[in-house]
Structure formats: C-alpha cells, structure tokens
Design an enzyme around this catalytic site. Structure first.
Site, PDB file in Angstrom:
ATOM      1  N   THR A   1       4.847 118.134  89.178  1.00  0.00           N
ATOM      2  CA  THR A   1       4.794 118.100  90.650  1.00  0.00           C
ATOM      3  C   THR A   1       4.051 116.872  91.188  1.00  0.00           C
ATOM      4  O   THR A   1       3.487 116.105  90.423  1.00  0.00           O
ATOM      5  CB  THR A   1       4.120 119.410  91.175  1.00  0.00           C
TER       6      THR A   1
ATOM      7  N   THR B   1       8.011 119.397  94.542  1.00  0.00           N
ATOM      8  CA  THR B   1       8.210 119.537  93.100  1.00  0.00           C
ATOM      9  C   THR B   1       9.677 119.728  92.745  1.00  0.00           C
ATOM     10  O   THR B   1      10.487 120.070  93.613  1.00  0.00           O
ATOM     11  CB  THR B   1       7.406 120.764  92.597  1.00  0.00           C
TER      12      THR B   1
ATOM     13  N   GLU C   1       9.591 121.420  89.685  1.00  0.00           N
ATOM     14  CA  GLU C   1       9.021 122.327  88.688  1.00  0.00           C
ATOM     15  C   GLU C   1       8.652 121.563  87.411  1.00  0.00           C
ATOM     16  O   GLU C   1       7.687 120.851  87.413  1.00  0.00           O
ATOM     17  CB  GLU C   1       9.953 123.510  88.384  1.00  0.00           C
TER      18      GLU C   1
ATOM     19  N   GLU D   1      13.155 125.617  89.328  1.00  0.00           N
ATOM     20  CA  GLU D   1      12.113 126.440  89.961  1.00  0.00           C
ATOM     21  C   GLU D   1      12.278 127.931  89.672  1.00  0.00           C
ATOM     22  O   GLU D   1      11.305 128.687  89.715  1.00  0.00           O
ATOM     23  CB  GLU D   1      12.125 126.203  91.479  1.00  0.00           C
TER      24      GLU D   1
ATOM     25  N   ASP E   1       9.937 129.931  87.543  1.00  0.00           N
ATOM     26  CA  ASP E   1       8.622 130.367  88.029  1.00  0.00           C
ATOM     27  C   ASP E   1       8.596 131.873  88.314  1.00  0.00           C
ATOM     28  O   ASP E   1       7.541 132.423  88.618  1.00  0.00           O
ATOM     29  CB  ASP E   1       8.225 129.615  89.312  1.00  0.00           C
TER      30      ASP E   1
ATOM     31  N   SER F   1       4.567 130.496  93.640  1.00  0.00           N
ATOM     32  CA  SER F   1       4.114 129.134  93.364  1.00  0.00           C
ATOM     33  C   SER F   1       2.600 129.086  93.309  1.00  0.00           C
ATOM     34  O   SER F   1       1.914 130.023  93.737  1.00  0.00           O
ATOM     35  CB  SER F   1       4.611 128.214  94.479  1.00  0.00           C
TER      36      SER F   1
ATOM     37  N   GLY G   1       0.224 120.213  89.139  1.00  0.00           N
ATOM     38  CA  GLY G   1      -0.378 120.811  87.945  1.00  0.00           C
ATOM     39  C   GLY G   1      -0.122 122.281  87.723  1.00  0.00           C
ATOM     40  O   GLY G   1      -0.959 122.956  87.128  1.00  0.00           O
ATOM     41  N   GLY G   2       1.024 122.842  88.187  1.00  0.00           N
ATOM     42  CA  GLY G   2       1.313 124.256  87.936  1.00  0.00           C
ATOM     43  C   GLY G   2       0.149 125.110  88.404  1.00  0.00           C
ATOM     44  O   GLY G   2      -0.442 124.855  89.457  1.00  0.00           O
TER      45      GLY G   2
HETATM   46  N1  GLU Z   1       6.532 125.185  89.908  1.00  0.00           N
HETATM   47  C1  GLU Z   1       5.149 124.974  90.158  1.00  0.00           C
HETATM   48  C2  GLU Z   1       4.684 125.743  91.359  1.00  0.00           C
HETATM   49  O1  GLU Z   1       5.397 125.863  92.284  1.00  0.00           O
HETATM   50  C3  GLU Z   1       4.902 123.547  90.415  1.00  0.00           C
HETATM   51  C4  GLU Z   1       5.305 122.771  89.239  1.00  0.00           C
HETATM   52  C5  GLU Z   1       4.160 122.419  88.415  1.00  0.00           C
HETATM   53  O2  GLU Z   1       3.231 121.820  88.957  1.00  0.00           O
HETATM   54  O3  GLU Z   1       4.195 122.737  87.240  1.00  0.00           O
HETATM   55  O4  GLU Z   1       3.584 126.191  91.393  1.00  0.00           O
END
Ligand code: GLU
Length: 577
Positions: free
Chosen positions: A393, A411, A413, A432, A435, A454, A475-476
């Site tokens: 992201t 993002t 993802e 996405e 997730d 998210s 950073g997820g």
């Molecule tokens: N998919 C993640 C989220 O929406 C963002 C992607 C990532 O930073 O890994 O939280």
C-alpha cells in the site's frame, strides 16, 4: 571490545546519515509528503496552479499509480480523510473495493476448507470491484477546485515520458516475478525475459497514459461503463495467462462495475490528551483500533514514565485493541460492530486493568464491549481470527494554504495486487478480496457487495479546533501500530513529528512476539534490551510501514515529513520554504 566500538561507530554514522537524509520541509502555504519525489512534485504543481489539497492529493495519487504501481493504482481502492477548512469538519471518503455479486461466504473454500491464502492471490477471484476512480471523482466533485482532466496531467506526463527504475521498484518486482510471469500482459509490462526490470531501466507506461487520457476526457463513467469496464471484467474472468498457467475462476459482471459506489462516512472521533483524533471508520478497523488503544493509554501518564515502560504500555494497549479488532470489526453495512462499546472510555478502563505494567503475559482474549453499548441488539461473539495480512500500500498527506488537509491511504492489497495487468490499459488489478476471512463464522466473511475489513488508517488530529498534524502509512495490519506508535512518540514521548516517524517501529498485534525492524537498527539496541526486561520477544522483519505526515506548527508554519530510509526514502515539500 574494539570490534564493538567499530560497530557502534558504524551504526551511529549510519543512523546519523539516515537521519540527515530524512525528507523534512518547513515553510508556509501548502505542503506534501509522499513516498515518491515525482508524486510530491505533482502535488506541488497543482497547489501552485490554483488547486487545493484534494486536487493535489489526487494528482499525487495518480502519479504514484505510475511510479509505485505495485502498491496502488486505479485497479484498487482506498480511504481519503479530508479536513475541510471552510466547513471545519473531517470527512471520510470510503472507496474500498467491493465484492462482486457472485460472492458468498464459501467463495474461498474448497471441500468446506479455507483455501491457502497465497494460492488465491494471483487470480481473478481475488479481485474486488475497483473504487479508486470513483473515489477521485467524488473527492474532486465535492471538495476539489479542479476537474480530473487537470489533476491527471502530471501523471499522464510521467507515464508518457517515463522514469528511471529505482532499487525499490526493482526489489518489489523481483519479489513478484513468479506472480507476474503468470500473465502475458503483466510479464510484457513489468518483466524482461522473466526478470524484474533492472535498476536504471527507463520505464514508460503508454497504456496507462492512454487510460488516464480517457478518464481525463470522458470522466468517471468511462471507467465503470463501456469498453474499459468490459476490459476489466474480461481480465478478471478470463485473465491473459501464459501457457501452462491455470487460474481460479471468477464471475465479475459489468453491473458490478456500474453499481459501484463510493461512500461518505462519519469518521471515528476520539480525544487523546487534549487532541481530537479523527480516523477511518469501517470497513477499516484502523480508526476504531487506534482510538481504543489511545483510550487505554490515557489511563497512564506516559510522559512521566521511563521510555521503556511507556513503550511496554503502548505494546500492551495495542495487543488489547487488536484482540477486539480481530474479533469484532468488519464492514458495518453487513454486521453489527459494537462500535460504541469499543470506543467507550469505561470499556477502555476495564481493558487497561488487564495490563501488567511490569511484564507482558502474551496473547489476550477479546473483551466484552456489549455492556458498554447503548444498542444491545444482535451480539455476535465470534472467535478471534488473525488472518495473514502482509504489508503493502501507500499513504500520502497534503495540505493547502486555505488550511484544507488530506490524509489518503490507497492500495491494490498485495505487492502487485492480483498480478493481473488489464491488457492494453497499463494497470494492475487488486487482490483486495483476500482481506476477507476465508472461513466463518466471523464478521469478516465474504459476502456479495461487502467490503473486506481493512487496516488502512489515514488520521487527522486537531487541537483547539484546528489541524495539528495528519499522518498515515502502508503496511497491512501494521498500519494501525505505525500510526499509533507515531502518535505516542509525538504526543507522549516528546519527539518531533520527524523523529516520531523515523524512530524504530514495534508492532504488537496480539501475537506471541512483537514485530520489529532490522533496517532501523532496533535488534540489539539499548532500547530493545530495556523493553526485553518486560518479557517482550522479537520477530524481526526488514522494515515496517512508510509514513508520510504533516505538522501544523504553533508559529503558523507547516512541516512535511517523510521516511529517511523505509521504502527507499520518501519526499516532503512545502510551497514556500
Ligand atoms: N489490504 C490492506 C488493507 O486494506 C492494505 C494492503 C497492505 O498494506 O497490505 O488493510
């Protein structure tokens, strides 16, 4: 001993060099912090030609779609938090990817069992209906000064002229060679002879320039209806695979695209030591988790404590908030999230009582926020699930001379999303949908029209009714801890926003170990030794997040702050230095 001294000197010099190189700019007028110099310059160009922060944010985002295509782009979605100076309020614009109509809770199961997460990523089934273009359209139409045609101009230029491939672009493409090699359109654009484009390659993306030109000419409709929409649906359902590659089938329709809506939402609002903190509501878990952790931390006077003790409390507060976030938070258009309970100060006090200020005792269970809810209906008490959530992201922060502020995280993802470039269109489609939690019962199971939970946490902080600072990170699930830690560093530990961003990151997400970075030299440091005394154990990774922030100083100046080293270092500019 001598060797230790040499190492200490090297580390000190490296730390100094990293610090000296930190992109920080202070001045007047608008400001911008992004991870890419080209993107920050685009934002400045727009600010300098009559655009406001919203216009500049979209311009920078469009450039990031060219220069950072593995993190973000029009094949994905995002969350934009806007402080409107005129209205003196914060608006949350959700343009997250949405599950197509064929989705059901079993979509990521085979024979009743959850599929392997990484095996589902490089497939059409992982792709949600992209929200980015609708989000840009809504942001500009409601809060911008400029049309899409104007703000896309810098990105069209960069995509047409091209840019030099840097180490970070090369690093991420290298990690994804196998994924990109699955699809002919992607290997053609991002690989040469099956390998990532080497550092120094001049890279152009004329197909993306054409796609942006189409959007500039014809507007949002050209993305969600007509030939471009048809090419997206075709790429999702019958991806252009290379010989020998099989894919999990998908059934996105033209109606899924046509029906896509962005949503204006009430941001999460909480207070922390006199600041007003605005964060992203569901389907992000970020705003709620950060507010809960801050509410827990407000039970302690962190300023008066030794740094290690304050950081121990930060880790434990984060652990407790994550236990709740994992159990209860998902898209509240589909399930009842006990939001008010999770945000209640009394509940936070109850959670804080579980913290031992002397030691960590490892994983915790979710709490029971329901007694703190006004609305007592439909208590869903699921088991906590901690799904694999890797870290990708991009985030950018922009402000303008009128005092508008935008914190924007968007993002596709995974790095490189699903790995599917829409043939002839020059952009990658997201993954996405992975997730979602693959098996239930859980609030975050896949459903038609639902948005997966998210962690993205664009955050705007006010003091005395005026913007004080704004930030966010990729950073997820570590996004939540990066934003939380940066806030604590700045507000409680007395660091400048620049130091707060540069400091080593520690991410505790209710795991056995706390994730820490090697890049910033945390392992083996005095800070690590002091924290280890509380029983914390480490899980090393090279880097966590890539924050971009802006501070509005008391003297009327503004300071833009980006990363010294993470993600190759970022870029911070102000209009009048
Ligand atoms: N998919 C993640 C989220 O929406 C963002 C992607 C990532 O930073 O890994 O939280």
């Amino acid at each position: 001993m001598r060797q230790n001294t040499v190492w200490a000197t090297i580390l000190l010099v490296a730390a100094f060099a990293a610090h000296a190189a930190q992109p920080v700019a202070t001045g007047h007028g608008g400001a911008v912090a992004t991870i890419s110099d080209e993107a920050s310059k685009a934002a400045m160009e727009i600010l300098n030609t009559g655009g406001n922060a919203v216009d500049a944010a979209v311009a920078a985002a469009a450039v990031l779609g060219v220069t950072d295509p593995f993190s973000c782009g029009i094949g994905g979605g995002g969350f934009m938090l806007i402080y409107s100076a005129k209205d003196q309020r914060v608006i949350a614009l959700d343009h997250r990817e949405t599950a197509p109509a064929y989705f059901s809770p079993g979509v990521f199961q085979q024979d009743g069992k959850a599929m392997d997460w990484s095996a589902t990523v490089p497939n059409g089934i992982a792709v949600g209906v992209p929200g980015t273009v609708r989000g840009w359209h809504e942001a500009l139409a409601r809060y911008g000064n400029m049309p899409l045609s104007k703000v896309l101009a810098p990105a069209i230029r960069v995509a047409t002229r091209g840019f030099t491939v840097g180490p970070n672009f090369n690093r991420i493409a290298t990690l994804n060679e196998a994924k990109f090699a699955r699809f002919s359109s992607t290997s053609k654009l991002y690989l040469r002879d099956g390998k990532a484009l080497p550092v120094g390659t001049h890279f152009r993306n004329p197909d993306l320039a054409d796609t942006y030109r189409l959007l500039a000419r014809s507007g949002v409709k050209a993305f969600y209806e007509g030939p471009l929409a048809a090419s997206i649906v075709k790429a999702v359902n019958t991806p252009p695979t290379n010989p020998g590659v099989s894919v999990l089938s998908a059934r996105m329709t033209l109606n899924d695209l046509k029906d896509y809506e962005a949503r204006l939402r009430q941001p999460i609002h909480s207070t922390y030591r006199g600041y007003e903190v605005y964060g992203m509501p569901t389907p992000s878990s970020g705003g709620i988790a950060i507010a809960e952790a801050l509410n827990i931390l407000e039970n302690y006077d962190l300023k008066s404590l030794p740094r290690a003790e304050a950081e121990h409390l930060y880790l434990e507060a984060s652990r407790l908030a994550f236990a709740d976030r994992n159990a209860y938070v998902a898209d509240s258009e589909f399930i009842d999230v006990p939001r008010d309970g999770l945000l209640s100060r009394d509940y936070a006090r109850e959670r804080a009582r579980l913290i031992d200020a002397r030691a960590t005792h490892g994983k915790v269970a979710q709490g029971d926020p329901y007694p703190y809810q006004d609305d007592q209906s439909v208590p869903l008490r699921p088991q906590p699930v901690l799904a694999a959530e890797p870290a990708h992201t991009t985030h950018l922060t922009v402000s303008d001379r009128e005092g508008n502020v935008v914190a924007y995280t968007f993002t596709i993802e995974d790095w490189g999303g699903s790995g599917i470039v829409v043939p002839g269109r020059g952009f990658l489609l997201n993954n996405e949908m992975t997730d979602f939690d693959f098996s239930g019962p859980h609030p975050n199971v896949p459903e038609a029209g639902k948005r997966p939970r998210s962690s993205m946490s664009p955050t705007i902080v006010l003091q005395a009714g005026k913007p004080a600072f704004a930030l966010g990170s990729p950073g997820g699930s570590t996004i939540i801890t990066t934003v939380l830690q940066t806030l604590v560093n700045h507000v409680d530990l007395g660091m400048s926003l620049a130091d707060a961003v540069a400091a080593p990151r520690l991410s505790q997400r209710n795991g056995d170990r706390t994730q820490v970075e090697t890049l910033t030299g945390f392992p083996g440091s005095a800070q690590a030794r002091a924290l280890a005394k509380f029983g914390h154990q480490w899980n090393e990774t090279d880097q966590i997040g890539a924050a971009n922030a802006i501070r509005f100083n008391d003297d009327g100046t503004v300071t833009a702050v980006s990363e010294p080293v993470r993600h190759g270092g970022g870029s911070a500019l102000v209009q009048k230095p």
